[in-house]
Design a protein around this motif. Structure first.
Motif, PDB file in Angstrom:
ATOM      1  N   MET A   1       0.819  -1.216   0.000  1.00 19.48           N
ATOM      2  CA  MET A   1       0.000   0.000   0.000  1.00 19.48           C
ATOM      3  C   MET A   1       0.854   1.266   0.000  1.00 19.48           C
ATOM      4  N   LYS A   2       2.099   1.136   0.517  1.00 19.01           N
ATOM      5  CA  LYS A   2       2.997   2.302   0.518  1.00 19.01           C
ATOM      6  C   LYS A   2       3.254   2.810  -0.902  1.00 19.01           C
ATOM      7  N   GLN A   3       3.396   1.859  -1.833  1.00 22.22           N
ATOM      8  CA  GLN A   3       3.646   2.263  -3.225  1.00 22.22           C
ATOM      9  C   GLN A   3       2.428   2.954  -3.822  1.00 22.22           C
ATOM     10  N   VAL A   4       1.248   2.465  -3.483  1.00 18.99           N
ATOM     11  CA  VAL A   4       0.031   3.103  -3.999  1.00 18.99           C
ATOM     12  C   VAL A   4      -0.090   4.511  -3.422  1.00 18.99           C
ATOM     13  N   ALA A   5       0.213   4.647  -2.132  1.00 18.69           N
ATOM     14  CA  ALA A   5       0.159   5.971  -1.494  1.00 18.69           C
ATOM     15  C   ALA A   5       1.150   6.925  -2.165  1.00 18.69           C
ATOM     16  N   ALA A   6       2.351   6.420  -2.454  1.00 13.07           N
ATOM     17  CA  ALA A   6       3.363   7.261  -3.106  1.00 13.07           C
ATOM     18  C   ALA A   6       2.904   7.655  -4.515  1.00 13.07           C
ATOM     19  N   ALA A   7       2.287   6.704  -5.218  1.00 14.30           N
ATOM     20  CA  ALA A   7       1.784   6.995  -6.570  1.00 14.30           C
ATOM     21  C   ALA A   7       0.701   8.070  -6.506  1.00 14.30           C
ATOM     22  N   LEU A   8      -0.156   7.969  -5.509  1.00 16.13           N
ATOM     23  CA  LEU A   8      -1.240   8.952  -5.387  1.00 16.13           C
ATOM     24  C   LEU A   8      -0.665  10.343  -5.089  1.00 16.13           C
ATOM     25  N   ARG A   9       0.304  10.407  -4.175  1.00 15.20           N
ATOM     26  CA  ARG A   9       0.945  11.710  -3.878  1.00 15.20           C
ATOM     27  C   ARG A   9       1.592  12.298  -5.131  1.00 15.20           C
ATOM     28  N   GLU A  10       2.200  11.421  -5.924  1.00 14.76           N
ATOM     29  CA  GLU A  10       2.868  11.891  -7.151  1.00 14.76           C
ATOM     30  C   GLU A  10       1.835  12.444  -8.136  1.00 14.76           C
ATOM     31  N   ARG A  11       0.673  11.791  -8.247  1.00 12.70           N
ATOM     32  CA  ARG A  11      -0.369  12.276  -9.162  1.00 12.70           C
ATOM     33  C   ARG A  11      -0.830  13.684  -8.764  1.00 12.70           C
ATOM     34  N   VAL A  12      -1.022  13.873  -7.458  1.00 10.13           N
ATOM     35  CA  VAL A  12      -1.482  15.190  -6.989  1.00 10.13           C
ATOM     36  C   VAL A  12      -0.393  16.239  -7.256  1.00 10.13           C
ATOM     37  N   ALA A  13       0.851  15.899  -6.910  1.00  9.75           N
ATOM     38  CA  ALA A  13       1.943  16.872  -7.057  1.00  9.75           C
ATOM     39  C   ALA A  13       2.132  17.283  -8.514  1.00  9.75           C
ATOM     40  N   SER A  14       1.969  16.325  -9.441  1.00  6.16           N
ATOM     41  CA  SER A  14       2.208  16.667 -10.847  1.00  6.16           C
ATOM     42  C   SER A  14       0.974  17.297 -11.506  1.00  6.16           C
ATOM     43  N   THR A  15      -0.215  16.982 -11.008  1.00  5.66           N
ATOM     44  CA  THR A  15      -1.436  17.456 -11.663  1.00  5.66           C
ATOM     45  C   THR A  15      -1.900  18.812 -11.145  1.00  5.66           C
ATOM     46  N   GLU A  16      -1.771  19.035  -9.827  1.00 11.82           N
ATOM     47  CA  GLU A  16      -2.347  20.260  -9.249  1.00 11.82           C
ATOM     48  C   GLU A  16      -1.853  21.538  -9.948  1.00 11.82           C
ATOM     49  N   PRO A  17      -0.540  21.695 -10.196  1.00 14.51           N
ATOM     50  CA  PRO A  17      -0.108  22.939 -10.864  1.00 14.51           C
ATOM     51  C   PRO A  17      -0.688  23.095 -12.274  1.00 14.51           C
ATOM     52  N   LYS A  18      -0.862  21.969 -12.978  1.00 14.48           N
ATOM     53  CA  LYS A  18      -1.432  22.043 -14.338  1.00 14.48           C
ATOM     54  C   LYS A  18      -2.891  22.486 -14.277  1.00 14.48           C
ATOM     55  N   LEU A  19      -3.619  21.981 -13.281  1.00 14.64           N
ATOM     56  CA  LEU A  19      -5.027  22.382 -13.151  1.00 14.64           C
ATOM     57  C   LEU A  19      -5.107  23.866 -12.804  1.00 14.64           C
ATOM     58  N   ARG A  20      -4.209  24.324 -11.915  1.00  8.61           N
ATOM     59  CA  ARG A  20      -4.237  25.741 -11.500  1.00  8.61           C
ATOM     60  C   ARG A  20      -3.906  26.669 -12.667  1.00  8.61           C
ATOM     61  N   ALA A  21      -3.109  26.171 -13.616  1.00  9.37           N
ATOM     62  CA  ALA A  21      -2.726  26.993 -14.774  1.00  9.37           C
ATOM     63  C   ALA A  21      -3.806  27.002 -15.853  1.00  9.37           C
ATOM     64  N   MET A  22      -4.825  26.139 -15.694  1.00  8.37           N
ATOM     65  CA  MET A  22      -5.856  26.005 -16.723  1.00  8.37           C
ATOM     66  C   MET A  22      -6.904  27.106 -16.539  1.00  8.37           C
ATOM     67  N   PRO A  23      -7.161  27.891 -17.591  1.00  2.91           N
ATOM     68  CA  PRO A  23      -8.154  28.958 -17.446  1.00  2.91           C
ATOM     69  C   PRO A  23      -9.546  28.389 -17.164  1.00  2.91           C
ATOM     70  N   GLU A  24     -10.330  29.158 -16.411  1.00  6.06           N
ATOM     71  CA  GLU A  24     -11.697  28.757 -16.039  1.00  6.06           C
ATOM     72  C   GLU A  24     -12.514  28.391 -17.293  1.00  6.06           C
ATOM     73  N   ALA A  25     -12.310  29.163 -18.380  1.00  2.00           N
ATOM     74  CA  ALA A  25     -13.108  28.928 -19.593  1.00  2.00           C
ATOM     75  C   ALA A  25     -12.816  27.548 -20.179  1.00  2.00           C
ATOM     76  N   GLU A  26     -11.552  27.153 -20.128  1.00  3.59           N
ATOM     77  CA  GLU A  26     -11.205  25.811 -20.627  1.00  3.59           C
ATOM     78  C   GLU A  26     -11.821  24.743 -19.722  1.00  3.59           C
ATOM     79  N   ALA A  27     -11.762  24.981 -18.415  1.00  8.55           N
ATOM     80  CA  ALA A  27     -12.295  24.005 -17.460  1.00  8.55           C
ATOM     81  C   ALA A  27     -13.804  23.835 -17.615  1.00  8.55           C
ATOM     82  N   ALA A  28     -14.487  24.911 -18.028  1.00  3.36           N
ATOM     83  CA  ALA A  28     -15.947  24.881 -18.132  1.00  3.36           C
ATOM     84  C   ALA A  28     -16.424  24.414 -19.508  1.00  3.36           C
ATOM     85  N   HIS A  29     -15.508  24.307 -20.468  1.00  2.00           N
ATOM     86  CA  HIS A  29     -15.891  23.960 -21.840  1.00  2.00           C
ATOM     87  C   HIS A  29     -16.450  22.539 -21.909  1.00  2.00           C
ATOM     88  N   LYS A  30     -17.667  22.412 -22.476  1.00  5.69           N
ATOM     89  CA  LYS A  30     -18.249  21.085 -22.689  1.00  5.69           C
ATOM     90  C   LYS A  30     -18.014  20.691 -24.138  1.00  5.69           C
TER      91      LYS A  30
END
Ligand code: NI
Length: 151
Positions: A1-30
């Motif tokens: 489970m330690k490896q899964v926990a580490a993988a999950l932390r890595e996903r958050v660390a790498s994804t969060e800045p990309k989401l924050r850089a994404m403009p609201e209009a792109e996020a809302a686009h259907k």
């Protein structure tokens, strides 16, 4: 489970800045009326986190539990993810998953062998539920990484 926990932390660390850089209009686009926007996909991942949180905690306290599935379209609609604040969704998703990484890392070995019955799926061990959680996450993170076509 330690490896899964580490993988999950890595996903958050790498994804969060990309989401924050994404403009609201792109996020809302259907992409189509019946397809989810990125806000709705991230909201769906929050629902996955909250449903799996219940499974991860309850299975430690009481084994052999039966859990409801969740109707993903209804959950997204009821919570109005399509018009939700993008920053709030990012805060919630990131924090929730940092917490779940702690919960996963500290799961007692005996709990990971507990059987979970979820909706109409075949029974599976809690360890398999935890592993599936990250597989499902990766599927949707790939969708979030896809560029929105210029309109
Ligand atoms: Ni999904």
């Amino acid at each position: 489970m330690k490896q899964v926990a580490a993988a999950l932390r890595e996903r958050v660390a790498s994804t969060e800045p990309k989401l924050r850089a994404m403009p609201e209009a792109e996020a809302a686009h259907k992409p189509a009326p019946d397809r989810w926007s990125k806000k709705e996909i991230l909201g769906h991942l929050i629902d996955s986190a909250s449903n799996n949180h219940q499974r991860f905690v309850r299975s430690q306290l009481e084994g052999g539990l039966t859990f409801p599935g969740y109707e993903q379209e209804g959950w997204a609609r009821c919570q109005h993810y399509a018009s939700a604040d993008w920053g709030l969704l990012i805060d919630l998703w990131s924090s929730y998953n940092r917490h779940l990484a702690e919960v996963i890392e500290l799961l007692p070995p005996a709990a990971t062998d507990e059987t979970c019955r979820i909706g109409s799926y075949d029974p599976m061990t809690l360890a398999a539920v935890v592993e599936d959680y990250v597989v499902h996450l990766d599927h949707h993170l790939a969708q979030l990484a896809r560029p929105v076509p210029a309109s």
